[in-house]
Design an enzyme around this catalytic site. Structure first.
Site: not given
Ligand code: CAA
Length: 296
Positions: A139, A118, A189, A151
């Site tokens: 991801h 992540s 993130n 992702e």
């Protein structure tokens, strides 16, 4: 259909294995702990049974999906014929580079090695292998069977061919892939964690209580979960680790984790996985209850 090896049978690993298997791929799910594999298969079976009850899939699809997954505790046996490996182990750079070094030795030369990290640098993970052009971030979001996004993160040396193949494979899984470059936190993130950190700061500075902060974001911004509930769901230790990657990676104090988050993790309050974070998470209770420390 591809031969896929998924490393790590935790929440993300079992969701990834389920999605690949439902789409007809042959999955080798590997974990060092046999109990984690048994729990993963129980979770996947429960998810598929719920889909059968809701009429979303047939009993035959459930049986075929389960038959597409074989579990292993030996990584070499699991990955020796893999066409793509998706690593979903704990978010720790030492562990991930160790795993990638091992897979690099056992997986066939052309195999794509993807990581579900992540926030850890794809380029650093790739540097531990002899095939940096074949290393890529894939991801998935939690819960993997529900969330549409993947992702797809290109490391410094990731090839165009590998990127195209992973984009296409993600579409074939019914997901929407988004290509991004390899900088701390990628996109998901880098945006999500500062919001969660700011929500924790709002609580820490007594701007409002847990339920009030979450209600503002749920009803005001149409988020399905408030940021504090989402932090519990993701895992407070995971949120802290990602913020530390952002903080170190950019050297910018705006990413410094809130001291309250640091304290909660130090106290073992990790959210859903430990039973307590900003809320209490009891298996037998449907309604969320604010954790004792945050009751007003
Ligand atoms: N596995 C499989 N399916 C699940 C599931 C799970 N763990 N949890 C829920 N579902 C399914 C349900 O079966 C239900 O399916 P149907 O629509 O077919 O009935 C559907 O999801 C909705 O579930 P519920 O009705 O029980 O509950 P809900 O409407 O509150 O939705 C939720 C639950 C999908 C989790 C929703 O609250 C949500 O979207 N939350 C935000 C999730 C999110 O932001 N995820 C990203 C986290 S960040 C991340 O993963 C990346 C990172 O690096 C940290």
């Amino acid at each position: 259909m591809k031969k896929v090896t998924v490393i790590g049978a935790g929440t993300m690993g079992n969701g990834i294995a389920q999605v690949f298997a439902m789409n007809g791929h042959h999955v080798h799910l590997v974990d060092v702990v046999q109990e984690a594999l048994s729990n993963a298969m129980a979770t996947i079976t429960k998810n598929l049974s719920r889909m059968v009850v809701k009429g979303k899939i047939t009993e035959e699809v459930k049986t075929a999906t389960l038959a597409n997954i074989i579990t292993f505790t030996d990584m070499a046996a699991a990955a020796c014929e893999a066409e793509i490996v998706v690593e979903a182990a704990t978010e720790n750079i030492g562990l991930k580079t160790k795993i990638f070094r091992q897979i690099d030795e056992v997986a066939p030369a052309g195999t794509i090695l993807a990581t579900n990290t992540s926030s850890i640098s794809i380029t650093k993970i790739a540097a531990a292998t002899s095939r940096p052009e074949n290393i890529i971030g894939m991801h998935f979001m939690n819960p993997v069977p529900v969330m549409k996004l993947v992702e797809v993160i290109r490391g410094y040396s990731t090839s165009d061919e590998v990127t195209s193949e992973v984009m296409e494979l993600s579409r074939q899984l019914g997901k929407v892939p988004v290509e991004v470059n390899d900088y701390p936190g990628f996109v998901a993130n880098r945006i999500l964690m500062p919001m969660i950190n700011e929500a924790i700061y709002s609580l820490f500075e007594s701007v409002a209580g847990v339920e009030e902060i979450d209600t503002v974001m749920k009803l005001g911004m149409a988020h399905p979960m408030g940021p504090l509930q989402l932090a519990d769901f993701i895992g407070l230790d995971v949120c802290l680790a990602i913020l530390q990657v952002l903080h170190e990676g950019f050297g910018n104090p705006k990413y410094a984790p809130c001291p309250l988050l640091v304290n909660l993790v130090a106290a073992g309050k990790m959210g859903v996985k430990s039973g307590e974070g900003f809320y209490l998470h009891r298996r037998d209770v449907n309604n969320l209850e604010v954790a004792p420390n945050f009751r007003r």
